[in-house]
Design an enzyme around this catalytic site. Structure first.
Site, PDB file in Angstrom:
ATOM      1  N   LYS A   1       0.825  -1.207   0.000  1.00 43.89           N
ATOM      2  CA  LYS A   1       0.000   0.000   0.000  1.00 43.89           C
ATOM      3  C   LYS A   1       0.867   1.267   0.000  1.00 43.89           C
ATOM      4  O   LYS A   1       0.679   2.155  -0.827  1.00 43.89           O
ATOM      5  CB  LYS A   1      -0.950   0.013   1.213  1.00 43.89           C
ATOM      6  CG  LYS A   1      -1.951  -1.137   1.179  1.00 43.89           C
ATOM      7  CD  LYS A   1      -2.890  -1.110   2.362  1.00 43.89           C
ATOM      8  CE  LYS A   1      -2.179  -1.314   3.673  1.00 43.89           C
ATOM      9  NZ  LYS A   1      -1.522  -2.634   3.793  1.00 43.89           N
ATOM     10  N   THR A   2       1.818   1.321   0.947  1.00 40.50           N
ATOM     11  CA  THR A   2       2.701   2.490   1.008  1.00 40.50           C
ATOM     12  C   THR A   2       3.502   2.606  -0.289  1.00 40.50           C
ATOM     13  O   THR A   2       3.665   3.696  -0.845  1.00 40.50           O
ATOM     14  CB  THR A   2       3.655   2.358   2.215  1.00 40.50           C
ATOM     15  OG1 THR A   2       2.857   2.285   3.398  1.00 40.50           O
ATOM     16  CG2 THR A   2       4.588   3.543   2.309  1.00 40.50           C
TER      17      THR A   2
ATOM     18  N   ASP B   1      -2.097   7.264   5.753  1.00 42.02           N
ATOM     19  CA  ASP B   1      -1.996   5.850   6.118  1.00 42.02           C
ATOM     20  C   ASP B   1      -2.964   5.570   7.272  1.00 42.02           C
ATOM     21  O   ASP B   1      -3.275   6.483   8.042  1.00 42.02           O
ATOM     22  CB  ASP B   1      -0.555   5.549   6.556  1.00 42.02           C
ATOM     23  CG  ASP B   1      -0.168   4.101   6.283  1.00 42.02           C
ATOM     24  OD1 ASP B   1      -1.032   3.326   5.853  1.00 42.02           O
ATOM     25  OD2 ASP B   1       1.003   3.760   6.515  1.00 42.02           O
TER      26      ASP B   1
ATOM     27  N   THR C   1      -5.808  -1.200   6.431  1.00 36.97           N
ATOM     28  CA  THR C   1      -5.817  -2.655   6.508  1.00 36.97           C
ATOM     29  C   THR C   1      -7.228  -3.128   6.863  1.00 36.97           C
ATOM     30  O   THR C   1      -7.505  -4.317   6.869  1.00 36.97           O
ATOM     31  CB  THR C   1      -4.859  -3.152   7.618  1.00 36.97           C
ATOM     32  OG1 THR C   1      -5.093  -2.376   8.788  1.00 36.97           O
ATOM     33  CG2 THR C   1      -3.409  -3.000   7.195  1.00 36.97           C
TER      34      THR C   1
ATOM     35  N   ARG D   1       6.532  -8.369   2.048  1.00 36.98           N
ATOM     36  CA  ARG D   1       7.366  -7.992   3.192  1.00 36.98           C
ATOM     37  C   ARG D   1       8.012  -9.227   3.826  1.00 36.98           C
ATOM     38  O   ARG D   1       9.180  -9.207   4.194  1.00 36.98           O
ATOM     39  CB  ARG D   1       6.529  -7.245   4.239  1.00 36.98           C
ATOM     40  CG  ARG D   1       7.318  -6.972   5.513  1.00 36.98           C
ATOM     41  CD  ARG D   1       6.567  -6.089   6.484  1.00 36.98           C
ATOM     42  NE  ARG D   1       6.473  -4.730   5.999  1.00 36.98           N
ATOM     43  CZ  ARG D   1       5.383  -3.966   6.102  1.00 36.98           C
ATOM     44  NH1 ARG D   1       4.293  -4.447   6.657  1.00 36.98           N
ATOM     45  NH2 ARG D   1       5.391  -2.744   5.649  1.00 36.98           N
TER      46      ARG D   1
END
Ligand SMILES: Nc1ncnc2c1ncn2[C@@H]1O[C@H](COP(=O)(O)OP(=O)(O)OP(=O)(O)O)[C@@H](O)[C@H]1O
Ligand SMILES: [Mg+2]
Length: 377
Positions: free
Chosen positions: A76-77, A121, A170, A229
């Site tokens: 997302k980031t 965020d 999220t 990640r």
């Protein structure tokens, strides 16, 4: 963002969590794709977003507001920063918890430049008044700044430049509909396939200057829980192993040895995941057993088991959440190399039935014997 587990619980940091701490986020930025065409996977989202951004560039305006949702560590980031880069626009980064008062938001909004990207965020954690101010800002590019208090208070409208809000969450289910509706483009990020993670690992290895064998990449990709990640994190751990015990080359033997050391099995389950499954199968005959009992039996908080362990087990089809408690699926038994009490197939059909009726109505009265290993005899 959920707090880092290691702070809260007496256990080592999990190598397979989708969350990241501040140190890891700093390391990650080196591996972040900076343009859309460097992005691995998420082909649909990438193509749709590409269209939105290209069209905006042709029109010479800021693109529609974008909402990105999906579990931690899926990009997302990364995508938010890419939007800025593709639009050649600066990106202002803030987050829901940082905006406690509407005034905080007003200060940020009024200092934006034309075309700037505001990355918000954890947008679901913004305060209510700030949220309401955001509605107006997103739709009319205006905020009403309230000056004074009580009967004398006046609202002074303030024009904003055209900006693009990129919200990330999220928990998109927690966003109020009016907020969700104000985004022109919504993208839900899904877990990555092993092939996509394989590609991602080769890219990361290239950037880190590592020699990564195909078999090792396949091995790591298969244990990364569909999450970039985690894949990048496991790659770094395997690299450490290869540098200490080998020539620095990442081959299959290095990957296997390092992942064994970190207790990540072929399906990406770690020690705690397996402990929960093991307890469920061997102590409670496969369930159903209450969540609290299950948690106590592995010495964990109920919340840890529910929010940290179960989602992945459910996603992998290893565990069922039923109104009568948690139950192991035939795949769980197989994964542990155990034989389920007879008849496993019937159990799962029965429990599925229960699960489907979990909407509160629970009309079907299925007789499930109390847990215990001899319940099917
Ligand atoms: N599509 C992708 N291609 C290549 N690398 C990716 C991709 N998606 C994520 N990554 C890598 O994974 C790391 C984590 O991604 P990112 O920080 O964007 O996740 P996030 O969804 O914002 O997570 P969180 O919810 O914790 O904020 C990034 O540093 C990046 O290196
Ligand atoms: Mg993020």
């Amino acid at each position: 963002m959920s707090p880092e587990l290691s702070d809260d619980f007496d256990m080592p940091p999990r190598v397979v969590t989708g969350d990241a701490d501040a140190d890891e986020r700093a390391v990650e930025s080196a591996l972040r794709p900076t343009r859309l065409d460097e992005l691995v996977g998420q082909v649909r989202v990438r193509d749709q977003l590409d269209l939105v951004l290209q069209a905006a560039r042709r029109r010479g305006t800021a693109p529609d507001h974008v909402l990105l949702s999906g579990p931690p560590g899926l990009g997302k980031t990364t995508l938010a920063l890419i939007i800025g880069a593709e639009m050649s626009a600066p990106v202002r980064v803030t987050s829901g918890p940082a905006i406690q008062h509407a005034g905080d938001l007003a200060a940020i909004l009024s200092s934006l430049a034309e075309g700037e990207v505001l990355f918000l965020d954890e947008i679901h954690r913004m305060s209510r008044p700030a949220e309401e101010m955001l509605y107006l800002a997103m739709e009319d590019f205006r905020v009403d700044v309230v000056v004074g208090k009580g009967p004398g208070a006046t609202a002074i409208p303030l024009e904003l430049p055209r900006f693009t809000l990129v919200g990330a969450t999220t928990r998109s289910g927690l966003l109020p509909a009016p907020l969700r509706d104000r985004f022109g483009f919504t993208a839900h990020l899904d877990f990555y396939s092993p092939e996509e993670l394989d590609q991602l690992l080769h890219r990361s290895a290239r950037l880190l200057g590592l020699e990564l064998h195909q078999a090792a990449s396949t091995e790591i990709a298969g244990r990364s829980r569909g999450t970039p990640r985690i894949a990048n994190r496991l790659l770094r751990r395997v690299r450490d192993w290869a540098q200490v015990h080998g020539e620095g080359v990442i081959d299959l033997a290095a990957a296997r040895a390092a992942l064994e050391l970190y207790d990540v099995d072929e399906a990406g389950l770690d020690r705690l995941d397996r402990a929960v499954l093991q307890a469920l199968c061997t102590r409670f005959g496969g369930g159903p057993v209450g969540l609290a009992t299950l948690a106590v039996s592995v010495g964990e908080e109920t919340e840890t088991v529910e929010t940290v362990v179960e989602p992945f087990l459910v996603r992998e089809g290893l565990l069922l959440r039923t109104p009568r408690g948690r139950a192991a699926t035939p795949q769980a038994w197989a994964h542990l190399g155990l034989t389920p009490p007879r008849p496993a197939a019937g159990t799962s059909a029965q429990l599925n039935l229960l699960e489907e009726s979990a909407d509160g109505t629970l009309g079907v009265d299925v007789d499930v014997p109390p847990s215990g290993s001899d319940r099917f005899r």
